[in-house]
Write an enzyme that holds these catalytic residues in place. Structure first.
Site, short mmCIF file in Angstrom:
data_model
loop_
_atom_site.label_atom_id
_atom_site.label_comp_id
_atom_site.label_asym_id
_atom_site.label_seq_id
_atom_site.Cartn_x
_atom_site.Cartn_y
_atom_site.Cartn_z
N ASN A 10 -2.79 0.91 -4.74
CA ASN A 10 -2.52 1.27 -3.87
C ASN A 10 -2.12 2.49 -3.30
O ASN A 10 -0.77 3.00 -3.61
CB ASN A 10 -1.95 0.39 -2.60
CG ASN A 10 -2.25 0.57 -1.32
OD1 ASN A 10 -2.68 1.15 -0.85
ND2 ASN A 10 -2.13 -0.33 -0.52
N ARG A 89 -7.94 0.73 -3.18
CA ARG A 89 -7.64 0.20 -1.40
C ARG A 89 -8.54 1.86 -1.02
O ARG A 89 -7.19 2.75 -1.39
CB ARG A 89 -6.37 -0.45 -1.35
CG ARG A 89 -6.70 -0.19 0.20
CD ARG A 89 -4.93 -0.15 0.88
NE ARG A 89 -5.02 -0.52 2.46
CZ ARG A 89 -4.04 0.39 2.72
NH1 ARG A 89 -2.58 1.02 2.48
NH2 ARG A 89 -3.95 0.00 4.41
N HIS A 178 -7.47 -3.20 8.07
CA HIS A 178 -6.35 -4.43 7.36
C HIS A 178 -8.01 -5.07 6.93
O HIS A 178 -7.56 -6.28 7.17
CB HIS A 178 -6.13 -4.72 8.07
CG HIS A 178 -4.62 -3.73 8.68
ND1 HIS A 178 -4.07 -3.48 10.46
CD2 HIS A 178 -3.83 -3.12 7.85
CE1 HIS A 178 -2.98 -3.32 10.18
NE2 HIS A 178 -2.68 -2.81 9.08
N ARG A 239 2.92 3.79 16.47
CA ARG A 239 2.02 3.53 16.92
C ARG A 239 1.86 3.30 18.51
O ARG A 239 2.30 1.86 18.53
CB ARG A 239 0.83 3.57 16.35
CG ARG A 239 0.43 4.33 14.91
CD ARG A 239 -0.11 3.73 14.47
NE ARG A 239 -0.36 3.95 13.01
CZ ARG A 239 -0.94 3.61 11.86
NH1 ARG A 239 -0.41 2.06 12.14
NH2 ARG A 239 -0.83 4.07 10.65
N GLU A 384 -3.80 -8.87 -0.18
CA GLU A 384 -4.78 -7.81 -0.42
C GLU A 384 -5.49 -7.42 -1.91
O GLU A 384 -6.25 -7.12 -2.24
CB GLU A 384 -4.27 -6.07 0.38
CG GLU A 384 -3.93 -6.84 1.79
CD GLU A 384 -3.65 -5.81 2.69
OE1 GLU A 384 -4.81 -4.36 3.16
OE2 GLU A 384 -2.59 -5.30 2.58
#
Length: 400
Positions: A10, A89, A178, A239, A384
Site C-alpha cells: 500500500n 492497493r 474504502h 476534509r 484490508e
C-alpha cells in the site's frame, strides 16, 4: 506457512506499508511500514516473529529503496521462496475495474489516466507497482481497487444532478472509496449473523482520518458517502465533507482565494481540525471534552457524530431490510464516545448500545455492542490487507 504467501503493498506519497500474508490461513508472516520517504528522516519499521525493528536511514529513502529493503529482509529470513504474488492497493479504478486485476502495461496506462480523478493517490500507487515489478520481475502483480466494491451502485445513487454529458464524456460521477474495508467488515457481519453474504444487508461506518458510510444490500454496495473524490460525504479529520458548492465561488470571488487555496482549505484545513482549531485527531478532541470541558471541542464532536448519524439514517431508503450497523476504522474501532453519540441519534432505528460492552470493545477487539432488544450493532476491526491477499491469491490460482 504455505509456499503461496502474498506480499501486499500500500503505497502512499511518503509512505509504503506492506504485509506478507498467508492467504489460506490469514497469518501475517511479516509486516511493516516505511515512513517519511524522500526525506532525511526516513525510517522503516518491521514486525516479525514477535519482534519489532525500527531502522532509521541517513540518506533520502524513496519507494524503490523501500521495496529493495523489504526484499533484502525477506532474503535474510528465507521468506522469498514462499512468495506467490504481489497485491497492490489502488485507490481509483473508475468504471473500468470492478474486480481484482492482473497488472500489465495496459492496466498501468489506465491507472495513470485515472490519476485525473485521484491525483493524490493513483500516481503514488503506481510508484509502488513499478518498484515491486523491478524487485519481483518473476511474480504476478495484482491491483485491488478501493472503488471496485462500489461498482454495484445503481445509477440513481452515483449520477450527480449535472448535465448528463459530463458523466458520459468525462466520467464525473460518484465512485466511493474504502471499498475493500467495507467489503471485509460486511462479510464478517454476515458470518456473525450466520447468514450468506448475498442475503446480508448492513450499514458500515469506516471512521478514521478519512470517513465513509456504505449501504450494503444483499451483499452489494448500493450507496456510499464519498463521491468523485474522497472529499464528499461526512465531516472527516481534515476534509470538510458535504457543503454548499456556492461557498467555493464565494471564497474565490469575494475572499480572493485561488483554486489551490480552496482545495487545501477543503482537503487539509477543514473537518475536525478546522472546526476545533485544535487537532484532526479525535483522541485529542475527546480529551479536551473530558478533561477541560472545552465547548468548541464538544461542538466539533457533535457536528462529526450528527453528520454520520444523518447519513446512516438516510441509507434506510437504500435497503430491502436491515441486519445491523458496523463500526470500523481507527475512530470506529476505538472511540466508545463517538459510537455512543451516533447511536443516541439513531434511537428511532432501534439502535441502542450496551454501555459496558461499548466501553470494553476497543484496541483491536471486536464484538456486539448493542442491547438484546436493539438492532445489531458491532465493532469489527477492518483488515484490508487480508482481503487484498485473498483476492490476489484467488485471481492467480483460480480458486474461490
Amino acid at each position: 506457512m504455505s509456499n503461496k504467501a502474498v506480499l501486499v503493498i500500500n503505497c502512499g506519497s511518503s509512505s509504503l506499508k506492506f504485509s506478507l500474508i498467508d492467504p489460506i490461513s490469514g497469518e501475517v508472516i511479516v509486516s511493516g511500514v516505511g515512513e517519511r520517504l524522500l526525506s532525511k528522516q526516513a525510517f522503516i519499521k518491521i514486525a516479525f516473529q514477535g519482534n519489532k525493528e525500527n531502522t532509521p536511514l541517513a540518506v533520502p529513502f524513496d519507494h524503490q529503496v523501500a521495496v529493495n529493503f523489504i526484499v533484502e529482509f525477506l532474503h535474510q529470513h528465507n521468506l522469498v521462496e514462499c512468495l506467490f504474488a504481489v497485491g497492490h492497493r489502488l485507490v481509483h479504478g473508475g468504471e473500468e475495474y470492478s474486480t481484482p486485476t492482473l497488472i500489465d502495461d495496459v492496466v498501468k496506462y489506465s491507472i495513470e489516466k485515472l490519476a485525473k480523478l485521484a491525483p493524490l493517490h493513483n500516481p503514488v500507487n503506481l510508484i509502488g507497482v513499478n518498484a515491486a515489478e523491478k524487485a519481483f520481475s518473476d511474480l504476478p502483480q495484482v491491483a485491488v481497487f478501493d472503488t471496485a466494491f462500489h461498482q454495484t451502485m445503481p445509477a440513481k445513487a452515483y449520477i450527480y444532478g449535472l448535465p448528463y454529458n459530463l458523466y458520459e464524456e468525462h466520467g464525473i460521477r460518484r465512485y466511493g472509496f474504502h471499498g475493500t474495508s467495507h467489503y471485509f467488515v460486511a462479510k464478517q457481519a454476515a458470518k456473525l449473523l450466520e447468514k450468506p453474504f448475498s442475503q446480508t444487508s448492513v450499514i458500515t461506518a469506516h471512521l478514521g482520518n478519512g470517513c465513509s458510510i456504505t449501504a450494503i444490500d444483499n451483499g452489494k454496495s448500493v450507496d456510499t458517502s464519498m463521491g468523485l473524490t474522497p472529499l464528499e460525504g461526512v465531516v472527516m479529520g481534515t476534509r470538510s465533507g458535504d457543503l454548499d458548492p456556492g461557498i467555493i465561488f464565494h471564497l474565490i470571488e469575494q475572499l480572493n482565494y485561488t483554486p489551490e487555496q480552496v482545495s487545501n482549505l477543503l482537503n487539509k484545513d477543514s473537518g475536525l481540525l478546522g472546526i476545533s482549531q485544535m487537532s484532526n485527531d479525535c483522541r485529542t478532541i475527546e480529551e479536551a471534552i473530558i478533561n477541560d470541558q472545552d465547548e468548541r471541542a464538544n461542538l466539533t464532536m457533535d457536528i462529526f457524530c450528527y453528520r454520520i448519524s444523518k447519513t446512516i439514517a438516510s441509507y434506510m431508503a437504500s435497503l430491502s431490510h436491515f441486519d445491523g450497523l458496523v463500526f470500523t476504522g481507527g475512530i470506529g474501532e476505538n472511540s466508545d464516545l463517538v459510537r455512543t453519540r451516533i447511536a443516541n441519534s439513531l434511537h428511532l432505528l432501534n439502535i441502542r448500545l450496551d454501555e459496558a460492552k461499548n466501553t470494553d470493545v476497543r484496541f483491536g477487539k471486536s464484538g456486539l455492542i448493542s442491547t438484546p432488544n436493539s438492532q445489531h450493532c458491532w465493532v469489527i476491526p477492518t483488515n484490508e490487507e487480508q482481503v487484498i491477499a485473498e483476492q490476489t491469491y484467488q485471481l492467480i490460482s483460480g480458486e474461490k
